[in-house]
Write an enzyme that holds these catalytic residues in place. Sequence first.
Site, short mmCIF file in Angstrom:
data_model
loop_
_atom_site.label_atom_id
_atom_site.label_comp_id
_atom_site.label_asym_id
_atom_site.label_seq_id
_atom_site.Cartn_x
_atom_site.Cartn_y
_atom_site.Cartn_z
N ASP A 34 0.69 -1.04 -0.03
CA ASP A 34 -0.05 0.09 0.10
C ASP A 34 0.74 1.23 0.18
OD1 ASP A 34 -2.63 -1.29 0.07
OD2 ASP A 34 -2.11 -1.90 2.23
N ILE A 35 0.16 1.91 -0.61
CA ILE A 35 0.91 3.70 -0.55
C ILE A 35 1.38 4.05 0.86
CG2 ILE A 35 -1.10 4.74 -0.05
CD1 ILE A 35 -0.32 7.04 -2.56
#
Length: 248
Positions: free
Chosen positions: A121-122
């Site tokens: 995930d970012i």
Amino acid sequence: MTEPVRLSKRMSELGLCSRREADEWIEKGWVRVDGAVVSVLGSKVLPHQKVTVERQASAEQAQRVTILINKPMGFVSGQAEDGYKPAVTLVNGESRWAEDDCDMQYHPRQLRSLVPAGRLDIDSVGLLVLTQDGRIAKHLIGEDSSVDKEYLVRVQYTRPGRLPEHDLKRLNHGLIMDGKPLRHAKVVWQNEDQLSFTLREGKKRQIRRMCDMVGLKVIGLKRVRIGGVKLGELPTGQWRYLRPDETF
């Protein structure tokens, strides 16, 4: 009687390459079935037939690279989205780890067809694999993949007291996500505010959702290992090549 299957599917099942690579090799005339060249896409074979590839295919495959990045926050794993850059933009001659002892030379052409084998995930950091090798991608993210991945997760309990032992056991086994029971995980405390998660699957934002189910808020998440390959001392934002002696 056994049904015939697409040649590209059979090549993938045999571990020769990915289906996409198989189609490329078939078009180039690099694939033989029982000794005869097959160059028509969509051709089918029976399971007992012998599938071989020409030396050109093996040589091309040997030149394909796999890169390990210590992904920082603020980068997406795959294609650019919502104004955020993909992790592949971190790969250049200057950002290669100075202690990378692989004798391979960097060239911009290695960025071609370099895709993430899995995602982070970012707002997660740590080990991300980018590869040109379809076999590695299939091994890591294929439906039947059994490669485990280890994460260090800093958490905060949002309920009174400490996380009950029965909820820790539920994190290991007993949670249901998207209507299906999750596979067995290994979740243990590292210290008073950090857990180690070892998973054999990777649903979207899985660890954060698992923690939310038992009242834990994720403060930080870092992937430190994929199978037999560890993040180690690789600095944030830098990369190195997968060594010939390393296997996932």
